[in-house]
Design an enzyme around this catalytic site. Structure first.
Site, short mmCIF file in Angstrom:
data_model
loop_
_atom_site.label_atom_id
_atom_site.label_comp_id
_atom_site.label_asym_id
_atom_site.label_seq_id
_atom_site.Cartn_x
_atom_site.Cartn_y
_atom_site.Cartn_z
N GLN A 275 61.89 14.74 11.82
CA GLN A 275 63.05 14.21 12.53
C GLN A 275 62.87 12.74 12.86
OE1 GLN A 275 65.96 16.16 12.92
NE2 GLN A 275 64.58 17.13 11.45
N HIS A 278 64.18 10.05 10.45
CA HIS A 278 65.62 9.82 10.25
C HIS A 278 66.00 8.41 10.69
CE1 HIS A 278 67.60 13.39 8.75
NE2 HIS A 278 66.89 14.16 9.54
N GLU A 343 69.05 20.05 19.31
CA GLU A 343 69.77 20.29 18.06
C GLU A 343 69.00 21.30 17.20
OE1 GLU A 343 71.29 17.67 14.19
OE2 GLU A 343 69.70 16.91 15.48
N HIS A 344 67.73 21.04 16.95
CA HIS A 344 66.87 21.95 16.20
C HIS A 344 65.76 22.45 17.11
CE1 HIS A 344 68.25 18.88 13.18
NE2 HIS A 344 68.64 19.98 12.56
#
Length: 460
Positions: A275, A278, A343-344
């Protein structure tokens, strides 16, 4: 943040302990993120939206030349026809095409199952007096999907946005994708062909959102706009909401890993990187009750970071928004996970379902040590368009339901009108709405309009 050990001095990610007196303040500081409300961006977006609304294609062409450096004589030049999409699909290597097809098939199967399970056929029931009540579910007519271009290309975003729309029954899917300097990504175009996208325009930014929202001579107005974009796209989607629907205003990507200390530390370190790479605003958090395990993950972060091509981005992300949190036990880890509403959420533990049962807020949950978040990004099947910035407390992943709408259905029998009419009339008089009351009373077999002599203002 409070420093518990030498990890803080050795690595960029911050270190925290749930037993710290100011832990909640520390956590709030880690989670703090305000979406960009840059006034200059907002003013610029407002100007572009208004210009495209008035001048249509001409304005879109001018902004495409200004921002993407693509000088097109007409909008037709910026539309990629279906034969070109199919050609892009045909020229993929067999291995890459097979991977794309597998991902598309899995996404489609998942959303077809979702459609069946959520009652997409509507419902109705008949009451004793013959009154029929129910709900009709219908797809949207036309949807616009925004696919980022430029620095990165995201064929997976094409699959995740277009396929559930098609499964829902949307008649026309229009895709917009910026192509700076005219450079097209063939994998993105191939994904559009594989997903059943109907029309593709190589435009982007606020001008693309405006064209979809208001319509131009070339681009028809859509009913809803979905898909991620930069700050200008987000600001434009926020402004056109109400004229059209939107999916969500997405923030930076997030991952929260809840681990019991039994997973290979290298795996977890790389999950955090997945992540962080990103962008600099992405967030990666690890929560674990085992201090020695946190040390092991910290060591792995230090060791593996040097080999990452996006090392600078990862370092900035982990430094500014990353955290490793020592908790008392796994129950507390789950409490903190619900506070974060990530989110995750990876639950990398033995018997992960035990802990998943305690989770109320998460965009997507990845259960067990083999369920890396990256599989969900590309090919597992569930949608990767997820709520961010704690909005998982009240929002859901993109799904078939986002491309459908529901209409209430009422077929009141003569007998039902006798009962419901009296109730409705009484309440309508209470609100001072005499026409409502009389409309209901006209359907009654025997009516005394005694209420009509009452004052026209509501009573209590």
């Amino acid at each position: 943040l409070h420093v518990r050990s030498r990890r803080q001095r050795q690595m960029c990610i911050r270190d925290s302990d749930s037993t710290d007196p100011d832990f909640k303040a520390q956590l709030a500081d880690v989670l703090a993120f305000e979406a960009s409300e840059d006034e200059a961006i907002d003013r610029s977006v407002q100007r572009i939206l208004e210009d495209v609304k008035v001048r249509g294609d001409v304005a879109v062409l001018e902004y495409t030349k200004q921002f993407d450096h693509v000088d097109a004589a007409s909008m037709q030049v910026l539309e990629i026809k279906s034969d070109a999409l199919q050609a892009a699909l045909a020229q993929l290597s067999p291995v890459r095409r097979a991977a794309l097809q597998t991902a598309a098939d899995r996404v489609r199967v998942y959303h077809e199952r979702q459609k069946a399970e959520i009652g997409s056929d509507g419902f109705s029931y008949t009451e004793a007096d013959g009154t029929i009540l129910g709900q009709k579910v219908t797809p949207l007519d036309r949807v616009g999907i925004y696919v980022p271009g430029g620095k990165a290309a995201y064929p997976s975003s094409v699959l995740m946005n277009a396929i559930p729309a098609k499964v829902a029954g949307v008649q026309e899917v229009i895709m917009v994708v910026p192509t700076p300097n005219g450079v097209k990504n063939e994998l993105v175009l191939a994904a559009a062909a594989m997903s059943g996208v109907d029309r593709v325009f190589t435009i982007g930014g606020a001008q693309a959102v405006a064209a979809l929202a208001y319509g131009t001579a070339t681009i028809p107005q859509v009913d809803k706009i979905v898909g991620p974009g930069n700050a200008y796209v987000a600001a434009a989607k926020r402004r056109v909401f109400g004229t059209v629907g939107i999916d969500m205003i997405a923030g930076p990507s997030e991952i929260l890993v809840v681990c019991d200390g039994t997973t290979d530390p290298d795996w977890i370190a790389m999950d955090l990187f997945s992540q962080a790479e990103h962008d600099e605003l992405a967030q990666s958090i690890l929560v674990c009750p085992d201090a020695a395990y946190l040390d092991a993950v910290a060591a792995s972060v230090n060791r593996q970071l040097a080999d990452m091509p996006r090392k600078e981005v990862i370092t900035t992300s982990l430094t500014n928004r990353g955290a490793m949190i020592k908790v008392r036990d796994m129950d507390e880890a789950c409490e903190i996970a619900n506070m974060i509403a990530a989110e995750h959420l990876e639950i990398s533990t033995e018997n992960p379902q035990q802990w998943a049962d305690k989770i109320r807020h998460a965009g997507a949950m990845f259960l067990g040590r083999f369920s890396s978040e990256s599989l969900g990004d590309y090919c597992a099947g569930p949608n990767h368009v997820l709520p961010t910035s704690r909005t998982a407390r009240f929002s859901s992943p993109l799904g078939v339901y986002d491309f459908q709408k529901r209409s209430s259905m009422l077929q009141v029998s003569e007998g039902g009108a006798q009962t419901l009419g009296k109730v409705a009339a009484e309440l309508a008089y209470g609100e001072g709405l005499q026409a409502h009351a009389r409309s209901a009373e006209y359907r009654l077999k025997s009516v005394s309009y005694t209420h009509l002599t009452l004052p026209t203002t509501p009573y209590v």
